[in-house]
Write a protein that holds these residues in place. Structure first.
Motif, PDB file in Angstrom:
ATOM      1  N   UNK A  35      51.177  37.471  34.231  1.00 45.16           N
ATOM      2  CA  UNK A  35      50.231  37.747  35.203  1.00 45.16           C
ATOM      3  C   UNK A  35      49.679  36.659  35.622  1.00 45.16           C
ATOM      4  N   UNK A  36      49.646  35.546  34.776  1.00 46.81           N
ATOM      5  CA  UNK A  36      48.855  34.173  35.256  1.00 46.81           C
ATOM      6  C   UNK A  36      49.958  33.324  36.368  1.00 46.81           C
ATOM      7  N   UNK A  37      50.974  33.828  36.489  1.00 46.98           N
ATOM      8  CA  UNK A  37      52.041  33.281  37.310  1.00 46.98           C
ATOM      9  C   UNK A  37      51.982  34.023  38.885  1.00 46.98           C
ATOM     10  N   UNK A  38      51.498  33.549  39.808  1.00 54.57           N
ATOM     11  CA  UNK A  38      51.258  34.429  40.887  1.00 54.57           C
ATOM     12  C   UNK A  38      52.696  34.901  41.715  1.00 54.57           C
ATOM     13  N   UNK A  39      53.383  34.184  41.386  1.00 52.42           N
ATOM     14  CA  UNK A  39      54.972  34.539  41.786  1.00 52.42           C
ATOM     15  C   UNK A  39      55.894  35.191  40.915  1.00 52.42           C
TER      16      UNK A  39
ATOM     17  N   UNK B 181      55.507  32.399  50.700  1.00 49.34           N
ATOM     18  CA  UNK B 181      54.846  33.444  50.113  1.00 49.34           C
ATOM     19  C   UNK B 181      54.540  33.364  48.665  1.00 49.34           C
ATOM     20  N   UNK B 182      53.537  33.910  48.367  1.00 52.25           N
ATOM     21  CA  UNK B 182      53.204  33.956  46.689  1.00 52.25           C
ATOM     22  C   UNK B 182      53.907  34.863  46.041  1.00 52.25           C
ATOM     23  N   UNK B 183      53.918  36.334  46.598  1.00 56.17           N
ATOM     24  CA  UNK B 183      54.246  37.541  45.977  1.00 56.17           C
ATOM     25  C   UNK B 183      55.412  38.156  46.868  1.00 56.17           C
ATOM     26  N   UNK B 184      55.957  39.158  46.357  1.00 53.67           N
ATOM     27  CA  UNK B 184      56.822  39.766  47.002  1.00 53.67           C
ATOM     28  C   UNK B 184      56.365  40.774  48.022  1.00 53.67           C
TER      29      UNK B 184
ATOM     30  N   UNK C 124      47.169  41.105  43.508  1.00 51.06           N
ATOM     31  CA  UNK C 124      46.378  39.703  42.699  1.00 51.06           C
ATOM     32  C   UNK C 124      45.265  40.253  42.002  1.00 51.06           C
ATOM     33  N   UNK C 125      44.592  41.379  42.613  1.00 56.78           N
ATOM     34  CA  UNK C 125      43.341  41.704  41.934  1.00 56.78           C
ATOM     35  C   UNK C 125      43.625  42.469  40.586  1.00 56.78           C
ATOM     36  N   UNK C 126      44.714  43.034  40.465  1.00 55.02           N
ATOM     37  CA  UNK C 126      45.275  43.523  39.112  1.00 55.02           C
ATOM     38  C   UNK C 126      45.461  42.440  38.310  1.00 55.02           C
ATOM     39  N   UNK C 127      46.215  41.342  38.635  1.00 59.24           N
ATOM     40  CA  UNK C 127      46.532  40.286  37.954  1.00 59.24           C
ATOM     41  C   UNK C 127      45.277  39.611  37.396  1.00 59.24           C
ATOM     42  N   UNK C 128      44.166  39.258  38.243  1.00 48.89           N
ATOM     43  CA  UNK C 128      42.873  38.809  37.844  1.00 48.89           C
ATOM     44  C   UNK C 128      42.253  39.682  36.646  1.00 48.89           C
ATOM     45  N   UNK C 129      42.431  40.717  36.899  1.00 51.27           N
ATOM     46  CA  UNK C 129      41.479  41.579  35.753  1.00 51.27           C
ATOM     47  C   UNK C 129      42.329  41.506  34.558  1.00 51.27           C
ATOM     48  N   UNK C 130      43.722  41.369  34.506  1.00 53.42           N
ATOM     49  CA  UNK C 130      44.248  41.402  33.352  1.00 53.42           C
ATOM     50  C   UNK C 130      44.267  39.973  32.698  1.00 53.42           C
ATOM     51  N   UNK C 131      44.066  38.909  33.334  1.00 49.72           N
ATOM     52  CA  UNK C 131      43.914  37.649  33.068  1.00 49.72           C
ATOM     53  C   UNK C 131      42.388  37.507  32.256  1.00 49.72           C
ATOM     54  N   UNK C 132      41.577  38.193  32.779  1.00 51.24           N
ATOM     55  CA  UNK C 132      40.225  37.852  32.488  1.00 51.24           C
ATOM     56  C   UNK C 132      39.662  38.884  31.301  1.00 51.24           C
TER      57      UNK C 132
END
Length: 330
Positions: free
Chosen positions: A85-89, A136-139, A185-193
């Motif tokens: 989840x720390x790898x945006x792509x 692009x960074x995500x699918x 991306x918001x999900x990824x940030x929450x999981x990271x933090x």
């Protein structure tokens, strides 16, 4: 002259203090070297099975070690997966990335060329000819970019109601995918933090502390066992001093074991993996619910129109797919 003498005396005094300190430290290292060498040798012998007379640790201590190891293992294994989840792509393989980029670049170039076309035939040549845009960074972001580009192309060359409608729907789909990309991306940030950081903090603080205290137990145990062996093989004239040393190391071994036991108990009592897991699940749930809602709304807004009199979906093109009628329709 007086000031010079004071400086000289001060310098001499400091030099003597430094020399004494270095001498004491050197002596300490010299005294510890034999013990360190013997402990290392003892550890190697134990690993090779050459020594069987090994002091046993309390069963409670061994059980605590297993529990702490399991906590550490769970943390490490989860992080091996959730660090993605720390790898945006992470959902965007290179083969797709290259394909979408090529398409986007080509369409962007065509849009520019079409705006300068002076005739229908020139516009047609531009469309069928081969033809740059930020990766692009995500699918979902890529789907948004492709849809937007396609909408612009159709809007440039289209003139029929169907073409205008398609361009509008592609633009709407682009907006939906863009919102889903942001939600991801918001999900990824929450999981990271909330998840990854909590696990890493545990590994670098409480679990690292427990590991440090356990190593001290291992060191003291080796030193104690070396001292026991030395006493068993000692000459009579050395038995008294070696016995004192052994008893001292025995006390240190017991104290280190007690300290490590308390620390491991604190680690187990303070472990709250479930709370971190629930936070990750909450982030995932919010993302999936947002995505589902956006896609549901898009699907409902773009459902095929129905004939009010018959309730059947209207279609402007024939299909080879057979239509199964209900018993009432038959």
């Amino acid at each position: 002259m007086s000031s010079f003498n004071e400086f000289t005396n001060s310098f001499t005094k400091r030099f003597q203090e430094l020399s004494t300190s270095v001498s004491q430290r050197t002596q300490e290292l010299s005294n510890n070297l034999p013990t360190l060498a013997q402990s290392t040798q003892r550890l190697v012998q134990e690993k090779l099975g050459q020594v069987t007379d090994i002091s046993q640790l309390p069963q409670e201590y061994l059980e605590l070690e297993k529990k702490v190891d399991s906590i550490k293992l769970i943390h490490e294994h989860f992080l091996q997966v959730t660090s993605i989840y720390e790898n945006e792509s992470y959902d965007y393989p290179k083969v797709i990335k290259d394909s979408v980029n090529d398409f986007s670049k080509t369409m962007a170039a065509k849009i520019t060329d079409l705006s300068h076309a002076s005739s229908a035939s020139e516009a047609q040549n531009i469309l069928i000819s081969p033809g740059p845009i930020r990766d692009p960074k995500t699918l979902n972001y890529a789907l948004s970019k492709v849809s937007l580009t396609a909408s612009e192309v159709i809007n440039q060359v289209g003139s029929t109601p169907n073409e205008s409608a398609l361009s509008s729907k592609l633009l709407e789909f682009s907006n939906v995918q863009s919102k889903i990309a942001q939600a991801r991306l918001q999900q990824d940030t929450l999981i990271q933090t909330k998840f990854n950081k909590a696990l890493r903090d545990d590994l670098s603080t409480s679990l690292a502390k427990a590991n440090k205290f356990r190593k001290e137990v291992q060191n003291k145990r080796l030193q104690y066992d070396v001292a026991r062996t030395n006493l068993m093989n000692a000459k009579p004239e050395k038995e008294a001093s070696l016995r004192v040393k052994m008893e001292s190391l025995e006390d240190e071994f017991a104290q280190a074991t007690e300290n490590a036991t308390l620390v491991m108990q604190e680690v187990i009592a303070g472990s709250d993996f479930l709370t971190s897991l629930n936070q990750m699940v909450a982030a995932q749930l919010e993302y999936f619910q947002t995505s589902a809602q956006l896609l549901q709304e898009f699907t409902e807004n773009n459902a095929a129109p129905t004939d009010a009199s018959s309730g059947k979906a209207k279609t402007e093109s024939k299909s080879n797919v057979p239509i199964v009628l209900s018993e009432d329709e038959e």
